[in-house]
Write a protein that holds these residues in place. Structure first.
Motif, short mmCIF file in Angstrom:
data_model
loop_
_atom_site.label_atom_id
_atom_site.label_comp_id
_atom_site.label_asym_id
_atom_site.label_seq_id
_atom_site.Cartn_x
_atom_site.Cartn_y
_atom_site.Cartn_z
N GLU A 84 0.82 3.97 -11.71
CA GLU A 84 1.24 5.36 -11.60
C GLU A 84 2.13 5.60 -10.37
OE1 GLU A 84 -3.24 5.15 -10.53
OE2 GLU A 84 -1.83 4.24 -11.97
N ASN A 85 1.87 4.86 -9.28
CA ASN A 85 2.73 4.97 -8.10
C ASN A 85 4.11 4.40 -8.38
OD1 ASN A 85 0.54 6.01 -6.76
ND2 ASN A 85 0.52 4.50 -5.11
N VAL A 86 4.14 3.25 -9.04
CA VAL A 86 5.42 2.61 -9.37
C VAL A 86 6.25 3.53 -10.26
CG1 VAL A 86 6.51 0.67 -10.53
CG2 VAL A 86 4.49 0.28 -9.11
N LYS A 87 5.60 4.17 -11.23
CA LYS A 87 6.33 5.06 -12.13
C LYS A 87 6.93 6.25 -11.37
CE LYS A 87 6.06 7.47 -16.54
NZ LYS A 87 6.97 8.52 -16.08
N LYS A 88 6.13 6.83 -10.47
CA LYS A 88 6.63 7.97 -9.71
C LYS A 88 7.85 7.58 -8.88
CE LYS A 88 3.98 11.06 -7.83
NZ LYS A 88 2.92 11.79 -7.07
N MET A 89 7.77 6.44 -8.20
CA MET A 89 8.89 6.01 -7.36
C MET A 89 10.10 5.66 -8.20
SD MET A 89 7.10 3.89 -4.23
CE MET A 89 5.99 2.90 -5.21
N ILE A 93 10.31 10.25 -7.58
CA ILE A 93 9.31 11.22 -7.10
C ILE A 93 8.59 10.62 -5.89
CG2 ILE A 93 7.26 12.57 -7.69
CD1 ILE A 93 8.09 12.26 -10.64
N PRO A 94 8.68 11.26 -4.71
CA PRO A 94 8.00 10.72 -3.52
C PRO A 94 6.49 10.68 -3.70
CG PRO A 94 9.61 12.41 -2.93
CD PRO A 94 9.45 12.48 -4.42
N LEU A 95 5.87 9.68 -3.14
CA LEU A 95 4.41 9.57 -3.18
C LEU A 95 3.78 10.56 -2.20
CD1 LEU A 95 3.86 5.69 -3.27
CD2 LEU A 95 4.04 7.28 -5.20
N THR A 96 2.64 11.09 -2.57
CA THR A 96 1.88 11.97 -1.70
C THR A 96 0.85 11.15 -0.91
OG1 THR A 96 0.16 12.38 -3.36
CG2 THR A 96 2.12 13.82 -3.39
N ASP A 97 0.19 11.81 0.03
CA ASP A 97 -0.90 11.13 0.75
C ASP A 97 -1.97 10.64 -0.22
OD1 ASP A 97 0.39 11.61 3.10
OD2 ASP A 97 -1.01 13.12 3.85
N GLU A 98 -2.29 11.48 -1.20
CA GLU A 98 -3.32 11.10 -2.17
C GLU A 98 -2.92 9.86 -2.97
OE1 GLU A 98 -2.20 14.17 -1.64
OE2 GLU A 98 -4.02 14.89 -0.63
N ASP A 99 -1.62 9.73 -3.23
CA ASP A 99 -1.14 8.54 -3.94
C ASP A 99 -1.29 7.28 -3.09
OD1 ASP A 99 -0.24 10.01 -6.18
OD2 ASP A 99 1.68 10.44 -5.21
N ARG A 100 -1.21 7.44 -1.79
CA ARG A 100 -1.14 6.27 -0.90
C ARG A 100 -2.50 5.77 -0.43
NH1 ARG A 100 4.02 5.11 0.82
NH2 ARG A 100 5.59 6.73 0.48
N TRP A 101 -3.52 6.63 -0.35
CA TRP A 101 -4.78 6.20 0.28
C TRP A 101 -5.40 5.00 -0.44
CZ3 TRP A 101 -4.78 7.33 4.92
CH2 TRP A 101 -4.51 8.60 5.42
N TRP A 103 -3.93 2.75 -2.25
CA TRP A 103 -3.05 1.59 -2.01
C TRP A 103 -3.30 1.01 -0.62
CZ3 TRP A 103 1.81 1.94 1.00
CH2 TRP A 103 2.54 0.75 0.97
N LEU A 104 -3.37 1.89 0.38
CA LEU A 104 -3.62 1.43 1.75
C LEU A 104 -4.98 0.74 1.86
CD1 LEU A 104 -2.30 4.56 3.69
CD2 LEU A 104 -1.23 2.29 3.66
N ASP A 105 -5.97 1.30 1.18
CA ASP A 105 -7.30 0.69 1.22
C ASP A 105 -7.29 -0.69 0.57
OD1 ASP A 105 -10.09 0.85 1.90
OD2 ASP A 105 -10.51 1.09 -0.24
N THR A 106 -6.52 -0.84 -0.50
CA THR A 106 -6.41 -2.15 -1.16
C THR A 106 -5.78 -3.17 -0.22
OG1 THR A 106 -6.20 -1.16 -3.37
CG2 THR A 106 -5.36 -3.39 -3.09
#
Length: 221
Positions: A84-89, A93-101, A103-106
């Protein structure tokens, strides 16, 4: 009547006082040395090097070079974005904080897994545009067992990065996303002493060498 002859007892010479003092001092020194706790050697530092910066700054090229030069595992952050992140980018469409958390944890968990498996460190690519993202990644560090997190920030102006992203082939990140990343970017400053800043306006080879030199200078700190 029997006669008994009293024999004089054998006279044993007493030790001199200065000899007694020396013996006592030696005994005390031995007892004191036994009481001293053993000094534990400091744990060998294991570094998680996070190569950061906006799209087009050369994170993957620099990080793979560092990993190979230092003989460390390499974790490419883009490989762990959820679909879903790849599709947005891809749709601009810029990623939000909610999109990134997530990913960062992974990425944080992947780095921990490498060290738990015996690696002496690892190199990770992650844009880490905001201070709170970097603080989140920092939490994986454990000073008491010698795990240190440090960042390599690849610094460039927006126009240079737009040119580089336009020249890419087959990558989901589009050039119009570069400006949105610069808007979100919170550049590291002196309040983040664990960040190494490297200018990327030079040739890729020079940037790679500069980054490696900066890292080696900090590996024993």
């Amino acid at each position: 009547m029997h006669r008994y002859t009293l024999r004089s007892s054998v006279q044993v010479p007493l030790p001199k006082m200065d000899t007694l003092s020396l013996d006592l001092d030696a005994a005390l020194a031995r007892r004191t040395s036994l009481r001293k706790p053993a000094v534990k050697p400091a744990p060998a530092l294991r570094h998680i090097w996070v190569v950061t910066g906006p799209a087009g700054c050369g994170k993957s090229s620099v990080a793979s070079y560092l990993a190979q030069s230092l003989d460390l595992p390499y974790i490419e952050g883009d490989d762990y974005h959820p679909p879903e992140n790849v599709k947005k980018m891809s749709d601009g469409i810029p990623l939000t904080d909610e999109d990134r958390w997530g990913w960062l944890d992974t990425l944080r968990q992947k780095a921990s897994d490498e060290l738990e498996s015996g690696a002496m460190g690892c190199v990770v690519t992650c844009s880490a545009l905001k201070r709170r993202y970097r603080d989140f990644i920092r939490q994986v560090g454990q000073a008491e067992i010698g795990i240190v997190v440090r960042f390599v920030y690849l610094r460039a102006d927006v126009e240079l990065l737009i040119q580089r992203v336009k020249a890419r082939q087959g990558h989901f990140m589009k050039d119009d996303m570069v400006r949105s990343q610069f808007i979100a970017l919170e550049e590291p400053d002196s309040s983040e002493p664990d960040v190494v800043s490297v200018d990327v306006s030079e040739s890729l080879m020079e940037v790679q060498k500069n980054a490696l030199r900066e890292i080696k200078a900090r590996m024993c700190e």
